[in-house]
Write a protein that holds these residues in place. Structure first.
Motif, PDB file in Angstrom:
ATOM      1  N   ASP A 180       0.818  -1.192   0.000  1.00  0.00           N
ATOM      2  CA  ASP A 180       0.000   0.000   0.000  1.00  0.00           C
ATOM      3  C   ASP A 180       0.866   1.261   0.000  1.00  0.00           C
ATOM      4  O   ASP A 180       0.615   2.198  -0.761  1.00  0.00           O
ATOM      5  CB  ASP A 180      -0.911  -0.016   1.239  1.00  0.00           C
ATOM      6  CG  ASP A 180      -1.944   1.060   1.203  1.00  0.00           C
ATOM      7  OD1 ASP A 180      -2.045   1.815   2.185  1.00  0.00           O
ATOM      8  OD2 ASP A 180      -2.657   1.166   0.185  1.00  0.00           O
ATOM      9  N   GLN A 229       0.868   3.883  -3.025  1.00  0.00           N
ATOM     10  CA  GLN A 229       0.366   5.208  -2.699  1.00  0.00           C
ATOM     11  C   GLN A 229       1.415   6.293  -2.911  1.00  0.00           C
ATOM     12  O   GLN A 229       1.073   7.454  -3.141  1.00  0.00           O
ATOM     13  CB  GLN A 229      -0.137   5.260  -1.246  1.00  0.00           C
ATOM     14  CG  GLN A 229      -1.460   4.529  -1.044  1.00  0.00           C
ATOM     15  CD  GLN A 229      -2.578   5.143  -1.849  1.00  0.00           C
ATOM     16  OE1 GLN A 229      -2.899   6.308  -1.678  1.00  0.00           O
ATOM     17  NE2 GLN A 229      -3.152   4.386  -2.736  1.00  0.00           N
ATOM     18  N   ASP A 248       0.997   7.814  -6.306  1.00  0.00           N
ATOM     19  CA  ASP A 248      -0.169   8.708  -6.291  1.00  0.00           C
ATOM     20  C   ASP A 248       0.199  10.034  -5.671  1.00  0.00           C
ATOM     21  O   ASP A 248      -0.138  11.100  -6.171  1.00  0.00           O
ATOM     22  CB  ASP A 248      -1.282   8.087  -5.425  1.00  0.00           C
ATOM     23  CG  ASP A 248      -2.326   7.415  -6.291  1.00  0.00           C
ATOM     24  OD1 ASP A 248      -3.367   7.043  -5.749  1.00  0.00           O
ATOM     25  OD2 ASP A 248      -2.071   7.265  -7.496  1.00  0.00           O
ATOM     26  N   ALA A 261      -6.618   9.870   3.749  1.00  0.00           N
ATOM     27  CA  ALA A 261      -6.316   8.440   3.748  1.00  0.00           C
ATOM     28  C   ALA A 261      -4.896   8.113   3.319  1.00  0.00           C
ATOM     29  O   ALA A 261      -4.593   6.960   3.045  1.00  0.00           O
ATOM     30  CB  ALA A 261      -7.303   7.706   2.851  1.00  0.00           C
ATOM     31  N   TRP A 262      -3.989   9.088   3.250  1.00  0.00           N
ATOM     32  CA  TRP A 262      -2.608   8.767   2.892  1.00  0.00           C
ATOM     33  C   TRP A 262      -2.022   7.838   3.948  1.00  0.00           C
ATOM     34  O   TRP A 262      -2.307   7.975   5.125  1.00  0.00           O
ATOM     35  CB  TRP A 262      -1.756  10.036   2.828  1.00  0.00           C
ATOM     36  CG  TRP A 262      -2.163  10.974   1.748  1.00  0.00           C
ATOM     37  CD1 TRP A 262      -2.766  12.185   1.878  1.00  0.00           C
ATOM     38  CD2 TRP A 262      -2.011  10.770   0.345  1.00  0.00           C
ATOM     39  NE1 TRP A 262      -2.982  12.764   0.665  1.00  0.00           N
ATOM     40  CE2 TRP A 262      -2.537  11.916  -0.309  1.00  0.00           C
ATOM     41  CE3 TRP A 262      -1.477   9.749  -0.436  1.00  0.00           C
ATOM     42  CZ2 TRP A 262      -2.537  12.056  -1.687  1.00  0.00           C
ATOM     43  CZ3 TRP A 262      -1.481   9.901  -1.816  1.00  0.00           C
ATOM     44  CH2 TRP A 262      -2.000  11.038  -2.433  1.00  0.00           C
ATOM     45  N   PRO A 263      -1.168   6.925   3.543  1.00  0.00           N
ATOM     46  CA  PRO A 263      -0.521   6.036   4.508  1.00  0.00           C
ATOM     47  C   PRO A 263       0.235   6.835   5.563  1.00  0.00           C
ATOM     48  O   PRO A 263       0.741   7.918   5.284  1.00  0.00           O
ATOM     49  CB  PRO A 263       0.465   5.234   3.653  1.00  0.00           C
ATOM     50  CG  PRO A 263      -0.084   5.286   2.283  1.00  0.00           C
ATOM     51  CD  PRO A 263      -0.798   6.586   2.170  1.00  0.00           C
ATOM     52  N   HIS A 274     -12.543   7.506   3.789  1.00  0.00           N
ATOM     53  CA  HIS A 274     -11.618   7.460   4.929  1.00  0.00           C
ATOM     54  C   HIS A 274     -12.108   8.264   6.118  1.00  0.00           C
ATOM     55  O   HIS A 274     -12.167   7.768   7.244  1.00  0.00           O
ATOM     56  CB  HIS A 274     -10.253   7.984   4.480  1.00  0.00           C
ATOM     57  CG  HIS A 274      -9.269   8.105   5.585  1.00  0.00           C
ATOM     58  ND1 HIS A 274      -8.512   7.052   6.042  1.00  0.00           N
ATOM     59  CD2 HIS A 274      -8.913   9.153   6.365  1.00  0.00           C
ATOM     60  CE1 HIS A 274      -7.730   7.450   7.027  1.00  0.00           C
ATOM     61  NE2 HIS A 274      -7.946   8.727   7.249  1.00  0.00           N
ATOM     62  N   LYS A 289      -5.495   4.913  11.540  1.00  0.00           N
ATOM     63  CA  LYS A 289      -5.017   4.796  10.168  1.00  0.00           C
ATOM     64  C   LYS A 289      -4.077   3.608  10.019  1.00  0.00           C
ATOM     65  O   LYS A 289      -4.120   2.872   9.028  1.00  0.00           O
ATOM     66  CB  LYS A 289      -4.293   6.089   9.791  1.00  0.00           C
ATOM     67  CG  LYS A 289      -4.224   6.299   8.305  1.00  0.00           C
ATOM     68  CD  LYS A 289      -3.278   7.391   7.956  1.00  0.00           C
ATOM     69  CE  LYS A 289      -3.945   8.711   7.767  1.00  0.00           C
ATOM     70  NZ  LYS A 289      -3.095   9.646   7.000  1.00  0.00           N
ATOM     71  N   GLU A 326      -4.343   0.416   7.503  1.00  0.00           N
ATOM     72  CA  GLU A 326      -3.293  -0.030   6.568  1.00  0.00           C
ATOM     73  C   GLU A 326      -2.931  -1.482   6.802  1.00  0.00           C
ATOM     74  O   GLU A 326      -2.700  -2.240   5.848  1.00  0.00           O
ATOM     75  CB  GLU A 326      -2.049   0.846   6.721  1.00  0.00           C
ATOM     76  CG  GLU A 326      -2.223   2.195   6.092  1.00  0.00           C
ATOM     77  CD  GLU A 326      -0.985   3.044   6.217  1.00  0.00           C
ATOM     78  OE1 GLU A 326       0.121   2.531   5.967  1.00  0.00           O
ATOM     79  OE2 GLU A 326      -1.126   4.217   6.584  1.00  0.00           O
ATOM     80  N   GLN A 369      -9.027   7.561  -1.537  1.00  0.00           N
ATOM     81  CA  GLN A 369      -9.495   7.972  -0.222  1.00  0.00           C
ATOM     82  C   GLN A 369     -10.700   7.143   0.224  1.00  0.00           C
ATOM     83  O   GLN A 369     -11.262   7.368   1.277  1.00  0.00           O
ATOM     84  CB  GLN A 369      -9.903   9.455  -0.237  1.00  0.00           C
ATOM     85  CG  GLN A 369      -8.783  10.399  -0.622  1.00  0.00           C
ATOM     86  CD  GLN A 369      -7.895  10.750   0.548  1.00  0.00           C
ATOM     87  OE1 GLN A 369      -8.333  10.808   1.682  1.00  0.00           O
ATOM     88  NE2 GLN A 369      -6.630  11.001   0.275  1.00  0.00           N
ATOM     89  N   TYR A 415     -12.376   3.237   0.781  1.00  0.00           N
ATOM     90  CA  TYR A 415     -12.029   1.824   0.972  1.00  0.00           C
ATOM     91  C   TYR A 415     -13.197   0.938   0.596  1.00  0.00           C
ATOM     92  O   TYR A 415     -14.356   1.295   0.781  1.00  0.00           O
ATOM     93  CB  TYR A 415     -11.688   1.552   2.442  1.00  0.00           C
ATOM     94  CG  TYR A 415     -10.600   2.429   2.976  1.00  0.00           C
ATOM     95  CD1 TYR A 415     -10.881   3.377   3.942  1.00  0.00           C
ATOM     96  CD2 TYR A 415      -9.289   2.313   2.530  1.00  0.00           C
ATOM     97  CE1 TYR A 415      -9.884   4.189   4.446  1.00  0.00           C
ATOM     98  CE2 TYR A 415      -8.289   3.127   3.027  1.00  0.00           C
ATOM     99  CZ  TYR A 415      -8.592   4.060   3.989  1.00  0.00           C
ATOM    100  OH  TYR A 415      -7.610   4.863   4.495  1.00  0.00           O
TER     101      TYR A 415
END
Lengths: 199, 752
Positions: A155, A159, A162, A179-181, B705, B726, B730, B746, B748
């Motif tokens: 992931d 990502q 992106d 939602a970024w890692p 998210h 978060k 992941e 963004q 899931y």
């Protein structure tokens, strides 16, 4: 193996095949690279592997080798050598680059592991993502070396691309509640804190 | 003229006829009367006795009016009165001017005010007298026809007009005098309030109060208090300043009542408040408020509440209160050198603040502020306060009255003190957000108390549980209550074991002279204990089996696993000084048993004999050889046990006691234990987060998210940070429970 394939391709394969293993192994690959005039660490090698859809780094099966070269559209060393520049150009094609990039993750990791070992990631990343593509690549690698020290998840790998695509140099649009890692969150925070934006 | 008629019968009739001629008034009737009246007025003006009687004068007025000369009479009277007013003012003006030359414009003279007052009084009484004389006019003509409602009022009107125009200096000087006197009184001089009151009344009667006197009065008050307030606040402490404010306000109130018109009261007090309180609100909060709170200065704080309330500054006061409380509480919690006192200090802070709020800040916004502040700092340093609170309650429940400093020796008094101590703890528990962490620590300590019989009173234990239940619901306490049930059931089981003749016979056969007592714990309710192996002498192991058999005969479907790490036993050991009973843990017993046949053993020999795992073995050997009661001797000497050490049975061991307890390790709290429990709580939370994510995603199938994060925060019953959430997301992506949506990373998607 009776695929109606080019005999020339098959002969070419046999030149590099390790007879005991029935695949091309490291030694064969090195010779192969020499012959086509590239270093084994050259990024275009990854492109070639991608065409082959090679599953494991350091070895090619017969199917992969022949299928790959066929996919590129060559059947001899000379023609392959000539195709090198256009293979390099593929890295500049946005769509293809994404596929190559994602392929690189799968290809670089150990077969039985989900994640990519950090040291491998750190050697592959700069090949694909050059400074011209993203100015922060060195900082990113440094950051991971000092602060993360663990394997890289798929992931995070995907990502990152992106992120590079979407984000501008000052990270002005960056939203840490998005939602970024989390590794990317931490990276951005560190860069901002150390005032290295723009460097 | 009577006409005599001859009457035929005898009744005489008389006829009366009116006079033929009319009487007529004298020619100058009106003027003559007026002359007389004028004389009277003049006399009055000169303050000499009037020659004609008042009755006569009154009648005179009436006569003139009745003859239809009201209008004319009134006009004359007006003229006279006008003149009168003018002359009085002229005298006043002279008086005033005299003083002005002496003093200049700004000083005041009480004498002058007195004189003016006196002249005014005379004028008023003169006017009254005139009114008495002209009463008839007052009640008839004036009432119905004229612009003035009475003679008196007319007199005042003329006075006022002159005072506003030709003789305006008089007005100015008198006002100045009044203001000066008031300022002097404020500064502490004694002044003649009666004189002032009189003059103020004069202005009121003249209708000059609201537009001339009152604005000036308020302005002077404002100027005085602005200066004084600004000066004093820098010189005195906060409590002194508050007293000063109260004093001044009460003085002004008092003075207003004594000499001014009631309409002035509110604006005056507001003016004072605006000068001595309002501008200094922030200053007061920053210089001394915290000290008052720290020193529990109830009277001063009450005063502050009242004073601030006057200028509606409660919001600021409440905020300062909250911030101070947050600061004080945070410093208690974050002082990690003093963890042992943390809970005590928080409880004591709460008691003090409860008192202050109930006695000084009796208002819901302060109660809320206190709650917010406590909720804030009690949840700093993640789970540490929860852990320490559990420990605090543990010491209460172990030590009983003694531990809470109860004066009573036992019985009701001590119980009440313990109840009170538990209630104080509950008050803090209420604020803790990570209640699952508290439960983990409480359970661990409760287990120890129950298993090693350390509770001061089971009633108190049950009381504590019911308090927790009242706070959090039955779900929270169900496992804890289950632990008590296990203890009861174990007692019953032991009773049945002891009365079973078969079991007893078998027990005597396999390990004669040994008594066994077993606690059966339902797994899942109690904390998890390590399942450590240990080698036992055969007879003891068999004895344990006898019990197991008995138990399984009652509950056939169950599985029993021994927790030897918790076991204890009492061994009779012969030393050269005599036999002693040693109260030791199973592991300690196993080690000692190894010395049954040989006096000296190496570490590895003991290790083989006992089968104990290294860490545990080292700890056990330490407790036997390096602590206070040394039944083993270690070579080389020292606190640490190494693989190369040798141990010898200490036959020379002595103790004053016959039965010696060496199993203290199990009761002692180790830093390790605390760390392990914390980890367990974190692990548990991670699982809960993961389960929640999967549950939510399974229902929603696809979710953005931020929405997912919000949903999690509302569902999870412990405090969480979005970054932690978060990470779990992941991790679940990695484990392929979720994936990122291909069109929008963004979002899931749930992967079935």
């Amino acid at each position: 193996m009776g695929r109606g394939r080019n005999k020339a391709l098959h002969d070419l394969y046999l030149e590099y095949e390790d007879k005991t293993a029935k695949k091309v192994l490291a030694e064969g690959i090195i010779r192969f690279c020499e012959d086509i005039g590239i270093a084994p660490e050259d990024v275009v090698m990854i492109v070639i592997c991608w065409h082959m859809d090679a599953q494991t780094m350091g070895e090619f099966t017969e199917e992969e080798f022949e299928g790959g070269l066929e996919d590129i559209g060559v059947d001899s060393i000379t023609s392959l050598k000539a195709a090198i520049p256009s293979l390099r150009k593929e890295l500049n094609d946005r769509k293809k680059f994404k596929e190559i990039y994602e392929y690189a993750f799968m290809f670089s990791r150990e077969n039985n592991q989900k994640c990519l070992q950090l040291d491998v990631a750190l050697s592959v990343w700069p090949l694909l993502i050059t400074k011209e593509k993203w100015k922060y690549i060195d900082l990113w690698c440094e950051f991971l070396q000092e602060h993360h020290k663990k394997a890289i998840s798929k992931d995070t790998w995907t990502q990152l691309l992106d992120f590079i695509d979407v984000m501008d140099d000052t990270f002005s649009q960056y939203d840490p509640t998005g939602a970024w890692p989390y590794l990317i969150d931490e990276f951005v925070a560190l860069v901002k804190e150390q005032g290295k934006i723009g460097n | 003229m009577m006409d005599r008629k001859e009457s035929r019968g005898g009744v005489k009739k008389f006829v009366i006829k009116p006079l033929r001629s009319r009487t007529s008034l004298p020619e100058d009737f009106r003027d003559a009367n007026w002359r007389q009246l004028c004389e009277a007025i003049d006399a009055i003006k000169k303050e000499v006795p009037v020659s004609t009687s008042l009755e006569q004068l009154y009648r005179s007025v009436e006569d003139v009016c009745v003859q239809g000369h009201s209008e004319w009479l009134y006009a004359q009277l007006q003229e006279r009165c006008q003149g009168h007013a003018s002359s009085v003012l002229s005298s006043l003006s002279e008086v005033v001017q005299g003083y002005q030359e002496q003093m200049g414009d700004t000083a005041y003279s009480e004498q002058m005010l007195d004189q003016v007052g006196g002249l005014w009084d005379v004028y008023c009484s003169q006017l009254m007298l005139i009114r008495h004389i002209f009463l008839y006019l007052d009640r008839t003509h004036l009432l119905m026809k004229s612009e003035h409602r009475s003679v008196f009022e007319m007199g005042l009107r003329y006075f006022k007009e002159y005072m506003n125009t030709e003789y305006v200096q008089v007005k100015k000087m008198v006002l100045q005098g009044i203001m000066g006197a008031v300022d002097a009184e404020r500064r502490g001089d004694a002044v003649r309030r009666d004189v002032l009151k009189n003059l103020v009344r004069m202005f009121a009667l003249l209708g000059l109060y609201e537009d001339s006197l009152m604005p000036l009065f308020l302005e002077r008050a404002r100027a005085f208090y602005a200066e004084e307030g600004n000066r004093i606040i820098l010189d005195v402490s906060l409590s002194e300043y508050l007293e000063y404010v109260e004093k001044r306000i009460s003085e002004e109130f008092n003075r207003c009542d004594a000499i001014l018109e009631p309409i002035t009261r509110i604006p005056l007090i507001q003016t004072v408040e605006a000068c001595v309180i309002e501008p200094h609100v922030a200053y007061m909060l920053e210089h001394g408020f915290e000290k008052l709170l720290d020193e529990d200065r109830i009277a001063d704080l009450k005063r502050m509440y009242d004073v601030f309330g006057r200028v509606k500054a409660h919001k600021a006061l409440c905020l300062a209160f909250k911030n101070h409380l947050k600061k004080a509480g945070s410093s208690i919690v974050e002082n990690d050198g003093k963890d042992g006192d943390m809970i005590k200090n928080i409880i004591s802070l709460k008691h003090r603040m409860d008192k202050i709020v109930s006695e000084c800040f009796d208002n819901i916004i302060y109660q809320d502020a206190m709650k917010d502040a406590f909720a804030y700092f009690v949840n700093l340093r993640s789970n540490r306060p929860a852990e320490l609170l559990a420990k605090h309650m543990d010491s209460i429940l172990r030590g009983g009255g003694k531990s809470v400093g109860s004066g009573s020796k036992g019985g009701r008094g001590a119980e009440d003190d313990v109840e009170a101590a538990l209630d104080s703890s509950m008050a803090i528990f209420r604020f803790i957000q990570g209640k699952d962490a508290f439960e983990a620590f409480y359970k661990k300590d409760l287990a120890k108390r129950l298993l090693f019989n350390r509770s001061f009173s089971i009633d108190m234990e049950k009381s504590a549980i019911s308090k927790l239940k009242a706070e959090c619901g039955a779900h929270f306490t169900s496992k804890l209550e289950g632990m008590f049930t296990d203890v009861e059931l174990s007692k019953d089981m032991m009773a049945s074991f002891k009365t079973s003749s078969d079991s007893m016979e078998e027990l005597t056969n396999v390990c004669p002279g040994t008594d066994i007592s077993v606690q059966v714990l339902t797994s899942g309710l109690w904390p998890t204990y390590p399942m450590l192996e240990c080698n036992f002498p055969e007879n003891l192991a068999n004895g344990l089996e006898v019990f197991k058999k008995h138990y399984l005969s009652k509950y056939s479907g169950r599985k029993l696993l021994w927790l030897h790490s918790l076991g204890t036993c009492i061994m009779k050991v012969r030393f050269s000084s005599g036999v002693k009973e040693l109260s030791v843990s199973f592991f300690q017993a196993a080690v000692l048993m190894a010395f049954e046949d040989s006096d000296s053993l190496t570490y590895s020999e003991i290790s083989t004999a006992t089968g104990l795992e290294d860490d545990e073995l080292k700890r056990t050997l330490q407790s036997l050889a390096c602590g206070r009661e040394r039944v083993l001797l270690k070579d080389p000497k020292g606190k640490d046990v190494n693989d190369s050490d040798t141990f010898k049975f200490n036959s020379k061991y002595t103790s004053k006691l016959y039965r010696v307890r060496i199993n203290a390790i199990q009761m002692k709290e180790s830093v390790d234990e605390s760390r392990k429990t914390n980890e367990m709580v974190l692990q548990d939370r991670q699982h809960q987060i993961d389960a929640a994510i999967v549950r939510i995603m399974k229902t929603r199938k696809t979710l953005g998210h931020k929405l997912l994060i919000n949903e999690l925060i509302s569902q999870l019953r412990f405090p969480v940070h979005p970054p932690d959430l978060k990470r779990r997301v992941e991790s679940l992506i990695d484990r392929e429970y979720l994936e990122r949506d291909s069109s929008d990373p963004q979002i899931y998607n749930y992967l079935a």
